[in-house]
Design a protein around this motif. Structure first.
Motif, PDB file in Angstrom:
ATOM      1  N   LYS A 149       5.548  27.540  12.862  1.00 34.66           N
ATOM      2  CA  LYS A 149       6.930  27.223  13.216  1.00 34.66           C
ATOM      3  C   LYS A 149       6.974  25.926  14.008  1.00 34.66           C
ATOM      4  CE  LYS A 149       8.582  31.122  11.582  1.00 34.66           C
ATOM      5  NZ  LYS A 149       7.275  31.493  10.953  1.00 34.66           N
ATOM      6  N   THR A 150       7.986  25.110  13.711  1.00 38.57           N
ATOM      7  CA  THR A 150       8.320  23.949  14.527  1.00 38.57           C
ATOM      8  C   THR A 150       9.710  24.142  15.093  1.00 38.57           C
ATOM      9  OG1 THR A 150       6.976  22.419  13.215  1.00 38.57           O
ATOM     10  CG2 THR A 150       8.729  21.460  14.552  1.00 38.57           C
ATOM     11  N   ILE A 151       9.848  23.993  16.399  1.00 41.32           N
ATOM     12  CA  ILE A 151      11.177  23.900  17.023  1.00 41.32           C
ATOM     13  C   ILE A 151      11.414  22.429  17.318  1.00 41.32           C
ATOM     14  CG2 ILE A 151      12.623  24.556  18.969  1.00 41.32           C
ATOM     15  CD1 ILE A 151      11.008  27.095  19.267  1.00 41.32           C
ATOM     16  N   ASP A 152      12.385  21.838  16.646  1.00 43.13           N
ATOM     17  CA  ASP A 152      12.639  20.401  16.690  1.00 43.13           C
ATOM     18  C   ASP A 152      14.086  20.170  17.117  1.00 43.13           C
ATOM     19  OD1 ASP A 152      13.039  17.712  16.251  1.00 43.13           O
ATOM     20  OD2 ASP A 152      12.620  17.772  14.095  1.00 43.13           O
ATOM     21  N   ALA A 153      14.265  19.779  18.385  1.00 39.61           N
ATOM     22  CA  ALA A 153      15.621  19.615  18.924  1.00 39.61           C
ATOM     23  C   ALA A 153      16.076  18.160  18.963  1.00 39.61           C
ATOM     24  CB  ALA A 153      15.695  20.221  20.316  1.00 39.61           C
ATOM     25  N   ARG A 154      15.408  17.292  18.234  1.00 45.27           N
ATOM     26  CA  ARG A 154      15.820  15.888  18.242  1.00 45.27           C
ATOM     27  C   ARG A 154      17.238  15.735  17.704  1.00 45.27           C
ATOM     28  NH1 ARG A 154      11.056  13.264  14.868  1.00 45.27           N
ATOM     29  NH2 ARG A 154      11.176  15.336  13.927  1.00 45.27           N
ATOM     30  N   GLY A 155      18.006  14.868  18.358  1.00 43.01           N
ATOM     31  CA  GLY A 155      19.362  14.566  17.903  1.00 43.01           C
ATOM     32  C   GLY A 155      20.436  15.402  18.551  1.00 43.01           C
ATOM     33  N   VAL A 156      20.045  16.457  19.260  1.00 41.87           N
ATOM     34  CA  VAL A 156      21.000  17.299  19.977  1.00 41.87           C
ATOM     35  C   VAL A 156      20.424  17.605  21.360  1.00 41.87           C
ATOM     36  CG1 VAL A 156      22.138  18.326  17.973  1.00 41.87           C
ATOM     37  CG2 VAL A 156      20.014  19.325  18.837  1.00 41.87           C
ATOM     38  N   ASP A 157      21.231  18.247  22.179  1.00 44.85           N
ATOM     39  CA  ASP A 157      20.841  18.563  23.557  1.00 44.85           C
ATOM     40  C   ASP A 157      20.712  20.077  23.656  1.00 44.85           C
ATOM     41  OD1 ASP A 157      20.227  17.675  26.138  1.00 44.85           O
ATOM     42  OD2 ASP A 157      22.241  18.143  26.859  1.00 44.85           O
ATOM     43  N   VAL A 158      19.477  20.581  23.646  1.00 43.58           N
ATOM     44  CA  VAL A 158      19.238  22.023  23.615  1.00 43.58           C
ATOM     45  C   VAL A 158      18.500  22.444  24.874  1.00 43.58           C
ATOM     46  CG1 VAL A 158      18.144  23.934  22.382  1.00 43.58           C
ATOM     47  CG2 VAL A 158      19.196  22.056  21.099  1.00 43.58           C
TER      48      VAL A 158
ATOM     49  N   ASN B  92      -4.441  19.353  14.869  1.00 40.85           N
ATOM     50  CA  ASN B  92      -4.271  20.094  13.613  1.00 40.85           C
ATOM     51  C   ASN B  92      -3.015  20.951  13.572  1.00 40.85           C
ATOM     52  OD1 ASN B  92      -6.298  19.337  11.854  1.00 40.85           O
ATOM     53  ND2 ASN B  92      -7.807  20.699  12.772  1.00 40.85           N
ATOM     54  N   ALA B  93      -2.223  20.935  14.610  1.00 40.25           N
ATOM     55  CA  ALA B  93      -1.013  21.769  14.637  1.00 40.25           C
ATOM     56  C   ALA B  93       0.038  21.178  13.697  1.00 40.25           C
ATOM     57  CB  ALA B  93      -0.468  21.854  16.056  1.00 40.25           C
ATOM     58  N   ILE B  94       0.267  21.849  12.590  1.00 39.53           N
ATOM     59  CA  ILE B  94       1.252  21.356  11.624  1.00 39.53           C
ATOM     60  C   ILE B  94       2.588  22.086  11.734  1.00 39.53           C
ATOM     61  CG2 ILE B  94      -0.505  20.573  10.006  1.00 39.53           C
ATOM     62  CD1 ILE B  94       0.134  23.054   8.283  1.00 39.53           C
ATOM     63  N   GLY B  95       2.652  23.139  12.535  1.00 41.71           N
ATOM     64  CA  GLY B  95       3.911  23.839  12.691  1.00 41.71           C
ATOM     65  C   GLY B  95       4.470  24.317  11.370  1.00 41.71           C
ATOM     66  N   GLY B  96       5.754  24.070  11.155  1.00 43.76           N
ATOM     67  CA  GLY B  96       6.420  24.493   9.922  1.00 43.76           C
ATOM     68  C   GLY B  96       6.520  23.405   8.881  1.00 43.76           C
ATOM     69  N   ARG B  97       5.600  22.452   8.919  1.00 42.54           N
ATOM     70  CA  ARG B  97       5.674  21.291   8.024  1.00 42.54           C
ATOM     71  C   ARG B  97       5.823  21.675   6.560  1.00 42.54           C
ATOM     72  NH1 ARG B  97       0.219  18.259   7.022  1.00 42.54           N
ATOM     73  NH2 ARG B  97       0.086  20.061   5.615  1.00 42.54           N
ATOM     74  N   ASP B  98       5.140  22.713   6.126  1.00 38.58           N
ATOM     75  CA  ASP B  98       5.122  23.058   4.706  1.00 38.58           C
ATOM     76  C   ASP B  98       6.176  24.096   4.328  1.00 38.58           C
ATOM     77  OD1 ASP B  98       2.958  21.315   4.173  1.00 38.58           O
ATOM     78  OD2 ASP B  98       1.585  22.796   5.011  1.00 38.58           O
ATOM     79  N   GLY B  99       7.131  24.318   5.219  1.00 41.08           N
ATOM     80  CA  GLY B  99       8.182  25.289   4.932  1.00 41.08           C
ATOM     81  C   GLY B  99       9.551  24.650   4.811  1.00 41.08           C
ATOM     82  N   LYS B 100      10.556  25.486   4.719  1.00 40.21           N
ATOM     83  CA  LYS B 100      11.947  25.039   4.611  1.00 40.21           C
ATOM     84  C   LYS B 100      12.509  24.724   5.994  1.00 40.21           C
ATOM     85  CE  LYS B 100      12.876  27.966   0.564  1.00 40.21           C
ATOM     86  NZ  LYS B 100      13.695  29.086   0.022  1.00 40.21           N
ATOM     87  N   TYR B 101      13.665  24.032   5.984  1.00 39.12           N
ATOM     88  CA  TYR B 101      14.418  23.831   7.216  1.00 39.12           C
ATOM     89  C   TYR B 101      15.233  25.084   7.517  1.00 39.12           C
ATOM     90  CZ  TYR B 101      13.392  18.840   7.341  1.00 39.12           C
ATOM     91  OH  TYR B 101      12.753  17.622   7.408  1.00 39.12           O
TER      92      TYR B 101
END
Length: 393
Positions: free
Chosen positions: A136-145, A76-85
Motif C-alpha cells: 500500500k502507498t498512502i500518497d497525500a500530495r496535492g491536498v492537505d491531509v 525496495n519498498a514499492i508500496g502499491g506501485r503495481d496496483g490500482k488507484y
C-alpha cells in the motif's frame, strides 16, 4: 531544452518498463544503481529522492514514479506501485470493523496492491489504530491531509509500505476494541501507546515527506524485528521521544534491523531519540538537527550507528552539548558509533566509540553521504510539500 526532452523520454521508458513488470517484493540492485545515477537531472536541491521525481510539472499524472525514488535500506519498498488507484473521498472513521468504502481505513485493509490518494483536504480522526495491509502507498500530495486527535498508523507483520505527505499529530492512546486488518480478518486490540506511526515485524517500509508532532508516545517506532526501513525528508517538531528503533535490550531479534534516517529536519520543541537505537545497523545521514533538550542520538544493546554529514546545533544549555547518549548494561560494551563529516555547532560534540570495524560501518551504510555544508539545501523541502497540478512540488 534537450535535457528536458531527454528526461521526458527517459521517464516514459521507465513507466513502460514498470507497467510490463509483474508484482514483486523488490527491485534488483542493478536497476536501483542505474536509477541513482540520474543525478544530472537535479532540480537544484541535490536531494537524490526529490530530484528523482520533483522535476516534473505533471507529477500528478505519474504519481507512481515516486516508488522508484526510495534510497537507503528501504529502497525496495514499492508500496502499491503495481496496483490500482484508490481515491479516499471521506474522512469518516466510524466503524473499525466494517469501514465504509471511500475511507482511508477501507483502503488500507484491502488485500491487493493499492496506490491511495485523496479527493480533497481532510482531517481524519481515527477511532482505533489504522492497521495496514501489505503493498500500500498512502500518497497525500496535492491536498492537505491530517491524521490527528485519534489513533495513529500501525504497520504490523506486513511488507512494502510507502507513507508520503501526511500531517500526523496529536495522536492519543486507543484500544481494547475490535479492529479489522484485512477483508477477511478482524481481531481484538489491546491498548496502543499513541504513536504516530508504529512498525511491528514490518519490512520494506519508506516514510517520506511527512510532518509529525506532539503524539502521546513516539512519532515513529520500529520494533519486533522490523527492517529494511527508510525514514526520509520528514519534519519533526514539538515532541519528547521522537524515533525509537528496537524493542528492548533483551529482544535480540532486532539484530536484523537496518534503518536509514536521511534528509530529515529535527526542529523546535524536540527532547530526545532522534533516533534511539538497539541491536541493529543504523545509518543517520545528512539530517539537520536544530534542537534537542537532552540528546540527539542514543542507544543501548550494541547498535552500530554510522552518523555521516549531519548538522548538529547544540542547545545553549551547557549540560546538553553532547549529541549522543548511551545506556550501557553489563556485557554490552562493543559499541561502534562513528561520526564522519558531521558539522558540530554551538559546542555540540559526538562521543565516538568502538574499534571502528570497517565491516560494521560498511553494513551500516546505505547511501553516499554528501558534505554537511549542504545539509540546509538537502533538507529545505523536509515535511509535507505544497504540490499543485501543473507545477513542480
Amino acid at each position: 531544452m534537450s535535457i528536458i526532452l531527454h528526461f521526458i523520454t527517459l521517464c516514459s521508458f521507465i513507466i513502460l518498463a514498470n507497467a510490463a513488470s509483474s508484482i514483486a517484493v523488490s527491485r534488483s540492485i542493478n536497476d536501483t544503481t542505474e536509477r541513482r545515477n540520474l543525478g544530472f537531472l537535479s532540480c537544484g536541491t541535490g536531494n537524490p529522492i526529490d530530484d528523482c521525481w520533483r522535476c516534473e510539472d505533471n507529477w500528478q499524472r505519474n504519481r507512481k514514479r515516486l516508488a522508484d525514488c526510495a534510497i537507503g535500506f528501504g529502497y525496495n519498498a514499492i508500496g502499491g506501485r503495481d496496483g490500482k488507484y484508490y481515491i479516499v473521498t471521506s474522512p469518516a472513521d466510524d466503524d473499525a470493523v466494517t469501514p465504509q468504502s471511500g475511507t482511508l481505513r477501507h483502503a488500507v485493509i484491502q488485500d491487493e496492491p493499492l496506490w491511495i490518494v485523496f479527493k480533497t483536504n481532510m482531517t481524519i480522526t481515527l477511532k482505533q489504530e489504522l492497521i495496514m495491509n501489505s503493498f500500500k502507498t498512502i500518497d497525500a500530495r496535492g491536498v492537505d491531509v491530517h491524521i490527528a486527535y485519534g489513533a495513529g498508523i500501525t504497520i504490523q507483520y506486513v511488507t512494502n509500505i510507502i507513507i508520503h505527505g501526511l500531517h500526523i499529530h496529536d495522536c492519543v492512546p486507543t484500544g481494547n476494541a475490535l479492529v479489522r486488518s484485512s477483508p477477511y480478518h478482524f481481531g481484538w486490540r489491546t491498548m496502543a501507546d499513541g504513536d504516530g506511526i508504529s512498525l511491528f515485524g514490518a519490512s520494506h517500509v519508506w516514510i517520506d515527506h511527512n510532518s509529525l508532532a506532539n503524539c502521546s508516545d513516539g512519532l515513529i517506532d520500529a520494533v519486533i524485528g522490523s527492517t529494511a526501513i527508510t525514514i526520509s525528508n520528514n519534519y519533526f517538531t514539538n515532541h519528547n521521544e521522537v524515533i525509537l528503533l528496537g524493542h528492548s535490550d533483551t529482544y535480540v531479534r532486532d539484530k536484523v534491523m537496518q534503518v536509514t534516517v536521511a534528509y530529515n529536519h529535527f526542529g523546535e520543541g524536540l527532547v530526545q531519540r532522534m533516533p534511539r537505537c538497539r541491536h541493529g545497523y543504523f545509518h543517520v545521514v545528512n539530517n539537520d538537527y536544530m534542537h534537542w533538550e537532552m540528546y540527539a542520538i542514543g542507544g543501548s544493546a550494541n547498535p552500530t550507528i554510522n552518523s555521516q554529514g549531519n548538522r548538529f546545533v547544540a542547545p545553549d544549555n551547557p549540560n546538553a552539548k553532547e549529541v549522543t547518549k548511551r545506556v550501557i548494561s553489563e556485557g554490552m560494551s562493543d559499541w561502534n558509533w562513528r561520526s564522519d563529516g558531521d558539522l558540530m555547532l554551538n559546542g555540540a560534540y559526538f562521543n565516538q566509540s568502538g574499534a571502528g570495524e570497517a565491516a560494521s560501518y560498511a553494513k551500516a551504510s546505505s547511501l553516499s553521504a554528501q558534505p554537511s555544508s549542504v545539509v540546509d539545501s538537502l533538507t529545505s523541502g523536509a515535511g509535507v510539500l505544497t504540490c499543485r497540478r501543473g507545477r513542480q512540488c
